[in-house]
Design a protein around this motif. Structure first.
Motif, PDB file in Angstrom:
ATOM      1  N   ALA A 126       0.838  -1.207   0.000  1.00  0.00           N
ATOM      2  CA  ALA A 126       0.000   0.000   0.000  1.00  0.00           C
ATOM      3  C   ALA A 126       0.872   1.256   0.000  1.00  0.00           C
ATOM      4  N   ASN A 127       1.948   1.247   0.785  1.00  0.00           N
ATOM      5  CA  ASN A 127       2.853   2.400   0.816  1.00  0.00           C
ATOM      6  C   ASN A 127       3.535   2.609  -0.528  1.00  0.00           C
ATOM      7  N   LEU A 128       3.984   1.510  -1.154  1.00  0.00           N
ATOM      8  CA  LEU A 128       4.613   1.623  -2.473  1.00  0.00           C
ATOM      9  C   LEU A 128       3.618   2.128  -3.517  1.00  0.00           C
ATOM     10  N   LYS A 129       2.391   1.616  -3.455  1.00  0.00           N
ATOM     11  CA  LYS A 129       1.353   2.049  -4.384  1.00  0.00           C
ATOM     12  C   LYS A 129       1.099   3.546  -4.230  1.00  0.00           C
ATOM     13  N   GLU A 130       1.001   3.992  -2.989  1.00  0.00           N
ATOM     14  CA  GLU A 130       0.767   5.412  -2.722  1.00  0.00           C
ATOM     15  C   GLU A 130       1.940   6.262  -3.241  1.00  0.00           C
ATOM     16  N   GLU A 131       3.155   5.770  -3.027  1.00  0.00           N
ATOM     17  CA  GLU A 131       4.340   6.486  -3.490  1.00  0.00           C
ATOM     18  C   GLU A 131       4.358   6.564  -5.019  1.00  0.00           C
ATOM     19  N   ILE A 132       4.051   5.449  -5.677  1.00  0.00           N
ATOM     20  CA  ILE A 132       4.025   5.416  -7.149  1.00  0.00           C
ATOM     21  C   ILE A 132       2.936   6.336  -7.686  1.00  0.00           C
ATOM     22  N   GLU A 133       1.750   6.297  -7.062  1.00  0.00           N
ATOM     23  CA  GLU A 133       0.665   7.181  -7.495  1.00  0.00           C
ATOM     24  C   GLU A 133       1.063   8.647  -7.334  1.00  0.00           C
ATOM     25  N   GLY A 134       1.796   8.959  -6.278  1.00  0.00           N
ATOM     26  CA  GLY A 134       2.272  10.329  -6.067  1.00  0.00           C
ATOM     27  C   GLY A 134       3.244  10.748  -7.155  1.00  0.00           C
ATOM     28  N   ILE A 135       4.152   9.843  -7.502  1.00  0.00           N
ATOM     29  CA  ILE A 135       5.126  10.134  -8.567  1.00  0.00           C
ATOM     30  C   ILE A 135       4.403  10.335  -9.899  1.00  0.00           C
ATOM     31  N   ILE A 136       3.452   9.454 -10.192  1.00  0.00           N
ATOM     32  CA  ILE A 136       2.694   9.562 -11.452  1.00  0.00           C
ATOM     33  C   ILE A 136       1.916  10.871 -11.490  1.00  0.00           C
ATOM     34  N   ALA A 137       1.262  11.215 -10.381  1.00  0.00           N
ATOM     35  CA  ALA A 137       0.498  12.468 -10.326  1.00  0.00           C
ATOM     36  C   ALA A 137       1.409  13.662 -10.554  1.00  0.00           C
ATOM     37  N   ALA A 138       2.598  13.648  -9.975  1.00  0.00           N
ATOM     38  CA  ALA A 138       3.545  14.748 -10.155  1.00  0.00           C
ATOM     39  C   ALA A 138       4.005  14.833 -11.610  1.00  0.00           C
ATOM     40  N   GLU A 139       4.253  13.681 -12.233  1.00  0.00           N
ATOM     41  CA  GLU A 139       4.684  13.658 -13.625  1.00  0.00           C
ATOM     42  C   GLU A 139       3.559  14.139 -14.549  1.00  0.00           C
ATOM     43  N   VAL A 140       2.321  13.728 -14.276  1.00  0.00           N
ATOM     44  CA  VAL A 140       1.170  14.171 -15.073  1.00  0.00           C
ATOM     45  C   VAL A 140       1.022  15.683 -14.953  1.00  0.00           C
ATOM     46  N   LYS A 141       1.115  16.190 -13.738  1.00  0.00           N
ATOM     47  CA  LYS A 141       0.987  17.641 -13.519  1.00  0.00           C
ATOM     48  C   LYS A 141       2.090  18.382 -14.272  1.00  0.00           C
ATOM     49  N   LYS A 142       3.303  17.844 -14.200  1.00  0.00           N
ATOM     50  CA  LYS A 142       4.429  18.466 -14.897  1.00  0.00           C
ATOM     51  C   LYS A 142       4.186  18.464 -16.411  1.00  0.00           C
ATOM     52  N   ALA A 143       3.695  17.351 -16.948  1.00  0.00           N
ATOM     53  CA  ALA A 143       3.422  17.242 -18.378  1.00  0.00           C
ATOM     54  C   ALA A 143       2.305  18.205 -18.784  1.00  0.00           C
ATOM     55  N   GLU A 144       1.258  18.315 -17.938  1.00  0.00           N
ATOM     56  CA  GLU A 144       0.165  19.254 -18.230  1.00  0.00           C
ATOM     57  C   GLU A 144       0.674  20.689 -18.258  1.00  0.00           C
ATOM     58  N   GLU A 145       1.527  21.029 -17.294  1.00  0.00           N
ATOM     59  CA  GLU A 145       2.077  22.395 -17.251  1.00  0.00           C
ATOM     60  C   GLU A 145       2.918  22.678 -18.488  1.00  0.00           C
ATOM     61  N   GLU A 146       3.731  21.696 -18.899  1.00  0.00           N
ATOM     62  CA  GLU A 146       4.556  21.877 -20.091  1.00  0.00           C
ATOM     63  C   GLU A 146       3.683  22.000 -21.337  1.00  0.00           C
ATOM     64  N   ALA A 147       2.591  21.210 -21.384  1.00  0.00           N
ATOM     65  CA  ALA A 147       1.683  21.276 -22.530  1.00  0.00           C
ATOM     66  C   ALA A 147       0.999  22.637 -22.574  1.00  0.00           C
ATOM     67  N   MET A 148       0.572  23.148 -21.430  1.00  0.00           N
ATOM     68  CA  MET A 148      -0.067  24.465 -21.386  1.00  0.00           C
ATOM     69  C   MET A 148       0.927  25.550 -21.769  1.00  0.00           C
ATOM     70  N   LYS A 149       2.156  25.414 -21.340  1.00  0.00           N
ATOM     71  CA  LYS A 149       3.196  26.383 -21.669  1.00  0.00           C
ATOM     72  C   LYS A 149       3.451  26.367 -23.177  1.00  0.00           C
ATOM     73  N   ALA A 150       3.522  25.161 -23.750  1.00  0.00           N
ATOM     74  CA  ALA A 150       3.751  25.032 -25.191  1.00  0.00           C
ATOM     75  C   ALA A 150       2.566  25.588 -25.972  1.00  0.00           C
ATOM     76  N   ALA A 151       1.338  25.344 -25.481  1.00  0.00           N
ATOM     77  CA  ALA A 151       0.145  25.847 -26.148  1.00  0.00           C
ATOM     78  C   ALA A 151       0.138  27.374 -26.085  1.00  0.00           C
ATOM     79  N   ALA A 152       0.537  27.948 -24.971  1.00  0.00           N
ATOM     80  CA  ALA A 152       0.577  29.405 -24.823  1.00  0.00           C
ATOM     81  C   ALA A 152       1.596  30.007 -25.789  1.00  0.00           C
ATOM     82  N   GLU A 153       2.717  29.352 -25.925  1.00  0.00           N
ATOM     83  CA  GLU A 153       3.742  29.844 -26.853  1.00  0.00           C
ATOM     84  C   GLU A 153       3.271  29.737 -28.294  1.00  0.00           C
ATOM     85  N   ASN A 154       2.525  28.685 -28.627  1.00  0.00           N
ATOM     86  CA  ASN A 154       2.004  28.497 -29.978  1.00  0.00           C
ATOM     87  C   ASN A 154       0.966  29.561 -30.311  1.00  0.00           C
ATOM     88  N   THR A 155       0.178  29.990 -29.351  1.00  0.00           N
ATOM     89  CA  THR A 155      -0.845  31.004 -29.618  1.00  0.00           C
ATOM     90  C   THR A 155      -0.188  32.372 -29.798  1.00  0.00           C
TER      91      THR A 155
END
Length: 157
Positions: A126-155
């Motif tokens: 359960a602890n490992l699962k929680e840790e992995i989910e946290g890492i995935i959530a952080a990576e998703v958030k980072k990817a979303e921010e980069e995508a929004m940044k790229a979209a802003a630059e494209n506009t």
């Protein structure tokens, strides 16, 4: 409870017990007082537990106690040391032989240890699962921010 029922219940408790940690021979006689009074013995020989409804004349120790106290000890609701200190149990012979009985692992003890291991393993998973989910959530958030940044630059272009 009758004497025969007490002996059978103790036999059932020690059925398939593991006494590998007890070296040599050990014999403890139980003298039940009060209801179901009588004597029986528990012997460990060749790492096996044997319980017989007789007196044992070459015993290492003899205990005097009620059936209720005996079953409280066997069910780990109390300890032999506590009951000796409170004078609910008396001992003749080698007290060390009596204390060694705690080393016998019953099926119930082994199951409890296995359940504890499984519970600990489940907590780790359960602890490992929680840790992995946290890492995935952080990576998703980072990817979303980069995508929004790229979209802003494209506009802007």
């Amino acid at each position: 409870m009758t004497y025969q029922e007490i002996v059978e219940k103790v036999r059932e408790h020690y059925k398939n017990a593991n006494a590998e940690m007890i070296q040599g021979h050990l014999a403890v006689q139980f003298n039940i007082t009060g209801e179901g009074h009588g004597a029986f013995y528990l012997e460990v020989a060749d790492n096996k537990v044997n319980i017989e409804p007789y007196e044992y004349f070459n015993k290492d120790a003899a205990l005097y106690l009620s059936a209720a106290t005996l079953f409280q000890i066997l069910n780990k609701e109390t300890t032999i040391e506590k009951e000796l200190n409170e004078f609910h149990v008396s001992c003749e012979g080698q007290i060390g032989a009596v204390l060694i009985l705690k080393d016998i692992q019953t099926v119930k003890d082994m199951q409890a240890a296995k359940e504890e291991e499984e519970t600990e393993a489940a907590r780790e998973v359960a602890n490992l699962k929680e840790e992995i989910e946290g890492i995935i959530a952080a990576e998703v958030k980072k990817a979303e921010e980069e995508a929004m940044k790229a979209a802003a630059e494209n506009t802007k272009e």
